[in-house]
Design an enzyme around this catalytic site. Structure first.
Site, PDB file in Angstrom:
ATOM      1  N   CYS A 110      -4.901  -8.827   5.860  1.00 17.12           N
ATOM      2  CA  CYS A 110      -5.312  -8.493   4.487  1.00 17.12           C
ATOM      3  C   CYS A 110      -5.377  -9.748   3.636  1.00 17.12           C
ATOM      4  O   CYS A 110      -6.208  -9.865   2.742  1.00 17.12           O
ATOM      5  CB  CYS A 110      -4.330  -7.502   3.882  1.00 17.12           C
ATOM      6  SG  CYS A 110      -2.631  -8.086   3.946  1.00 17.12           S
ATOM      7  N   GLU A 124     -14.786  -7.247   3.046  1.00 18.98           N
ATOM      8  CA  GLU A 124     -13.745  -7.641   3.988  1.00 18.98           C
ATOM      9  C   GLU A 124     -14.301  -7.514   5.408  1.00 18.98           C
ATOM     10  O   GLU A 124     -14.686  -6.431   5.825  1.00 18.98           O
ATOM     11  CB  GLU A 124     -12.554  -6.693   3.803  1.00 18.98           C
ATOM     12  CG  GLU A 124     -11.328  -7.124   4.526  1.00 18.98           C
ATOM     13  CD  GLU A 124     -10.169  -6.155   4.335  1.00 18.98           C
ATOM     14  OE1 GLU A 124     -10.398  -4.931   4.416  1.00 18.98           O
ATOM     15  OE2 GLU A 124      -9.044  -6.628   4.115  1.00 18.98           O
ATOM     16  N   LYS A 157       4.306   7.285   9.654  1.00 21.67           N
ATOM     17  CA  LYS A 157       3.159   7.506  10.547  1.00 21.67           C
ATOM     18  C   LYS A 157       2.529   6.137  10.809  1.00 21.67           C
ATOM     19  O   LYS A 157       1.814   5.591   9.976  1.00 21.67           O
ATOM     20  CB  LYS A 157       2.135   8.439   9.853  1.00 21.67           C
ATOM     21  CG  LYS A 157       1.306   9.290  10.788  1.00 21.67           C
ATOM     22  CD  LYS A 157       0.406   8.529  11.728  1.00 21.67           C
ATOM     23  CE  LYS A 157      -0.887   8.057  11.109  1.00 21.67           C
ATOM     24  NZ  LYS A 157      -1.663   7.189  12.042  1.00 21.67           N
ATOM     25  N   GLU A 167      -1.080  -0.893  -0.564  1.00 19.75           N
ATOM     26  CA  GLU A 167      -1.388  -2.289  -0.203  1.00 19.75           C
ATOM     27  C   GLU A 167      -2.682  -2.240   0.588  1.00 19.75           C
ATOM     28  O   GLU A 167      -2.702  -1.738   1.718  1.00 19.75           O
ATOM     29  CB  GLU A 167      -0.265  -2.886   0.662  1.00 19.75           C
ATOM     30  CG  GLU A 167       1.086  -2.967  -0.008  1.00 19.75           C
ATOM     31  CD  GLU A 167       1.120  -3.977  -1.133  1.00 19.75           C
ATOM     32  OE1 GLU A 167       0.254  -4.864  -1.194  1.00 19.75           O
ATOM     33  OE2 GLU A 167       2.016  -3.854  -1.990  1.00 19.75           O
TER      34      GLU A 167
HETATM   35  P1  NAD Z   1      -6.849   2.336   7.967  1.00 17.54           P
HETATM   36  O1  NAD Z   1      -6.916   2.597   6.513  1.00 17.54           O
HETATM   37  O2  NAD Z   1      -7.961   2.755   8.816  1.00 17.54           O
HETATM   38  O3  NAD Z   1      -5.542   3.007   8.589  1.00 17.54           O
HETATM   39  C1  NAD Z   1      -4.261   2.748   8.073  1.00 17.54           C
HETATM   40  C2  NAD Z   1      -3.348   3.921   8.413  1.00 17.54           C
HETATM   41  O4  NAD Z   1      -3.819   5.078   7.732  1.00 17.54           O
HETATM   42  C3  NAD Z   1      -3.311   4.282   9.890  1.00 17.54           C
HETATM   43  O5  NAD Z   1      -1.993   4.664  10.242  1.00 17.54           O
HETATM   44  C4  NAD Z   1      -4.246   5.486   9.960  1.00 17.54           C
HETATM   45  O6  NAD Z   1      -3.975   6.351  11.044  1.00 17.54           O
HETATM   46  C5  NAD Z   1      -3.946   6.161   8.642  1.00 17.54           C
HETATM   47  N1  NAD Z   1      -4.998   7.051   8.139  1.00 17.54           N
HETATM   48  C6  NAD Z   1      -6.322   7.020   8.412  1.00 17.54           C
HETATM   49  N2  NAD Z   1      -6.950   8.026   7.765  1.00 17.54           N
HETATM   50  C7  NAD Z   1      -6.012   8.691   7.053  1.00 17.54           C
HETATM   51  C8  NAD Z   1      -6.037   9.807   6.171  1.00 17.54           C
HETATM   52  N3  NAD Z   1      -7.167  10.450   5.893  1.00 17.54           N
HETATM   53  N4  NAD Z   1      -4.878  10.205   5.596  1.00 17.54           N
HETATM   54  C9  NAD Z   1      -3.716   9.561   5.856  1.00 17.54           C
HETATM   55  N5  NAD Z   1      -3.631   8.520   6.702  1.00 17.54           N
HETATM   56  C10 NAD Z   1      -4.764   8.071   7.292  1.00 17.54           C
HETATM   57  O7  NAD Z   1      -6.556   0.759   8.087  1.00 17.54           O
HETATM   58  P2  NAD Z   1      -6.422  -0.100   9.402  1.00 17.54           P
HETATM   59  O8  NAD Z   1      -7.778  -0.238   9.994  1.00 17.54           O
HETATM   60  O9  NAD Z   1      -5.305   0.406  10.240  1.00 17.54           O
HETATM   61  O10 NAD Z   1      -5.942  -1.502   8.792  1.00 17.54           O
HETATM   62  C11 NAD Z   1      -6.803  -2.432   8.286  1.00 17.54           C
HETATM   63  C12 NAD Z   1      -6.845  -2.391   6.774  1.00 17.54           C
HETATM   64  O11 NAD Z   1      -5.524  -2.537   6.251  1.00 17.54           O
HETATM   65  C13 NAD Z   1      -7.615  -3.539   6.172  1.00 17.54           C
HETATM   66  O12 NAD Z   1      -8.462  -3.063   5.155  1.00 17.54           O
HETATM   67  C14 NAD Z   1      -6.540  -4.444   5.599  1.00 17.54           C
HETATM   68  O13 NAD Z   1      -6.963  -5.256   4.545  1.00 17.54           O
HETATM   69  C15 NAD Z   1      -5.510  -3.472   5.188  1.00 17.54           C
HETATM   70  N6  NAD Z   1      -4.196  -4.133   5.104  1.00 17.54           N
HETATM   71  C16 NAD Z   1      -3.655  -4.393   3.886  1.00 17.54           C
HETATM   72  C17 NAD Z   1      -2.431  -5.055   3.787  1.00 17.54           C
HETATM   73  C18 NAD Z   1      -1.800  -5.353   2.456  1.00 17.54           C
HETATM   74  O14 NAD Z   1      -0.591  -5.541   2.433  1.00 17.54           O
HETATM   75  N7  NAD Z   1      -2.528  -5.377   1.361  1.00 17.54           N
HETATM   76  C19 NAD Z   1      -1.761  -5.422   4.934  1.00 17.54           C
HETATM   77  C20 NAD Z   1      -2.340  -5.140   6.165  1.00 17.54           C
HETATM   78  C21 NAD Z   1      -3.556  -4.479   6.243  1.00 17.54           C
END
Ligand code: NAD
Length: 503
Positions: A299, A397, A190, A265
């Site tokens: 991230c 962040e 997804k 992650e």
């Molecule tokens: P997000 O958590 O809002 O969304 C990530 C994914 O989760 C999306 O596909 C979203 O549709 C899905 N999602 C949202 N709610 C959900 C739920 N209730 N159940 C299941 N899936 C759900 O994050 P984002 O805004 O897309 O990305 C930014 C964040 O990602 C930042 O906090 C960043 O630090 C983190 N990030 C971490 C890494 C790492 O490797 N540590 C890498 C990239 C991004």
């Protein structure tokens, strides 16, 4: 600061890419027939259109992955055969590099030049996974006595749910999928609703490379509608998630309730620590790169620097000077280094972090505002000084092009500051004194420490976080093993001594 415009010779797509979901080898619409359009954050034109999955679509996708797994069409072929397919995927990604990079840039707002590097870099992950596939061998114990041979088998864990964010859509998927496939797992993916394009395009390439029907399934749509039912589905054996700490925590709760393996992650507030004896030019450049790469939507963003108080003013002035010259604007411009922020909501969130820092008494020394543009969401590279450790901008962040500058007195103080947030993803230390570098590197609670460099990454090296930055590691030599279950087989040799013999 002036914005780079769209180059005159660059044509924008007349029509959006129309993607479909991949379920059991067929490209399909959502059962309810709903679609959503993605507009590019730089140009506000429609660049992608995707089905909006709900629980019923997710159910079909998980069942397809389950059936494919149980049938053994992928899990029971040889690792060499799986590796051949993974290598073909790498070749096909290279063939379609331009199409993939353009879609990635249009949907995320990141510079096209950078997107090209990322797409190319993913092929390295597929090739590494192909190499690792054939090294998965378990263990044997010939040391348990004459009548026993112990064998430890590594078996694919089963159906893996993969949920990815919008900042490095294809790259992050490729930190997961090739390794799960190498292990023999099947998957339901997804992608983020903001950047589904390259994941859907990859689906076609997987088919072309010979991944059997049902082995990889892709559902598109919103987190609560598509992601949550996926995580909660009883047909899923493992969840690997990259995204925010908030959603990651909720997913871990589901995993805890259902006793599913969960790999996470998550976010970071990564410090670069600058000692007075560092290579000045290299450190200044790495600070600017560290915070403005991918517009800070990273991230691993080096979103705070801890500078020794003796050089703080001079070093910060040098960083400000260099940051002023960073090229911001249309991601399709070949000189662009900082593209558009992914969405209006994200941009407004970043602006409110800057505002809160100002209100808390910090000083915005560079930038801090939206750059005027007819359409795009652009922010000025921002530097905030006078930041104290308890201010939100020092701990939270921001996920944007915003650098917080803090100062320290000595090594102990630097380590304590570095460890003062709930995160622990990465950090860097800049000094020519290797004793100082090693003492600091050992003491910082983070998954990756860079010494006199920043943001390098290798498939061979594990990646992941301490604390609220995640659970588990990706990449590295155990990247395939992470998608396996361990089974002990005890083989008795010769007659077995009876427990009870009636007299
Ligand atoms: P997000 O958590 O809002 O969304 C990530 C994914 O989760 C999306 O596909 C979203 O549709 C899905 N999602 C949202 N709610 C959900 C739920 N209730 N159940 C299941 N899936 C759900 O994050 P984002 O805004 O897309 O990305 C930014 C964040 O990602 C930042 O906090 C960043 O630090 C983190 N990030 C971490 C890494 C790492 O490797 N540590 C890498 C990239 C991004």
């Amino acid at each position: 600061m002036t914005l780079l415009n769209t180059p005159a010779n660059q044509t924008l797509p007349a029509e959006p890419f129309v993607g479909q979901m991949l379920i059991n080898g067929r490209f399909v619409e959502a059962m309810a027939g709903k679609r959503d359009t993605r507009f590019s954050p730089a140009h506000q034109i429609a660049v992608g259109s995707y089905p909006q999955a709900q629980a019923a679509d997710v159910d079909l996708a998980v069942k397809a992955a389950r059936t494919a797994f149980d049938a053994g069409i992928w899990s029971e072929i040889t690792a060499a055969e799986r590796a051949d397919v993974l290598l073909k995927v790498a070749d096909l990604i290279l063939r379609d590099l331009e199409t993939l990079a353009l879609q990635e840039s249009l949907e995320s707002g990141k510079p096209l030049v950078q997107a090209r590097d990322e797409v190319k870099g993913t092929t390295n992950l597929w090739r590494y996974a192909a190499a690792l596939a054939r090294t998965l061998h378990g263990e044997s114990y010939n040391t348990l006595g004459k009548d026993m041979l112990g064998v430890v088998l590594k078996q694919p864990i089963g159906v893996v749910a993969m949920i990815t964010p919008w900042n490095f859509p294809l790259w992050i998927l490729c930190q997961k999928l090739p390794f799960a496939l190498a292990a023999g797992c099947t998957a339901v993916i997804k992608p983020s609703e903001l950047t589904s394009g390259t994941t859907v395009m990859l689906g076609k390439l997987l088919q072309e490379a010979g991944v059997p029907d049902g082995v990889v399934n892709i559902v598109t749509g919103l987190g609560p509608d598509a992601g949550q039912p996926l995580v909660e589905h009883e047909g899923v054996d493992m969840i690997t998630f990259t995204g925010s700490t908030r959603v990651g925590r909720a997913i871990a709760e589901v995993g805890g309730r259902q006793l599913k393996k969960v790999a996470l992650e998550l976010g970071g507030k990564n410090p670069q620590i600058i000692f007075p004896d560092c290579d000045w030019d290299a450190a200044v450049d790495a600070v600017v790169f560290g915070v403005y790469f991918n517009a800070g939507e990273c991230c691993n963003s080096g979103s705070r620097i801890l500078v020794h108080e003796a050089i703080a003013e001079q070093f910060t002035a040098a960083v400000i000077d260099k940051a002023k010259s960073v090229a911001v604007g249309d991601p399709l411009h070949p000189d662009c280094k900082v593209g558009a922020i992914v969405s209006e909501a994200q941009m407004n969130g970043i602006l409110s972090h800057i505002d809160a820092a100002r209100k808390a008494g910090a000083e915005v020394r560079l930038g801090g505002k939206r750059l005027p543009s007819g359409q795009g969401y652009y922010l000025e590279p921002t530097i905030i000084t006078g930041v104290s450790p308890e201010m939100p901008v020092a701990k939270e962040e921001v996920f944007g092009p915003v650098l917080a500058v803090l100062t320290f007195k000595d090594v102990k103080d630097a380590i304590q500051l570095a460890n003062s947030t709930c995160y622990g993803l990465s950090a860097a230390v800049w000094s020519k004194d290797m004793d100082v570098c090693l003492e600091t590197a050992r003491a910082i609670k983070a998954g990756t420490i860079w010494v006199n460099t920043f943001l390098d990454g290798y498939a061979e090296l594990p990646f992941g976080g301490f604390g609220d930055s995640g659970l588990g590691r990706e990449l590295g030599k155990s990247a395939v093993e992470d998608f396996t279950e361990t089974k002990t087989v005890q083989l008795h040799i010769g007659p077995r001594r009876h427990w009870w013999l009636p007299k």
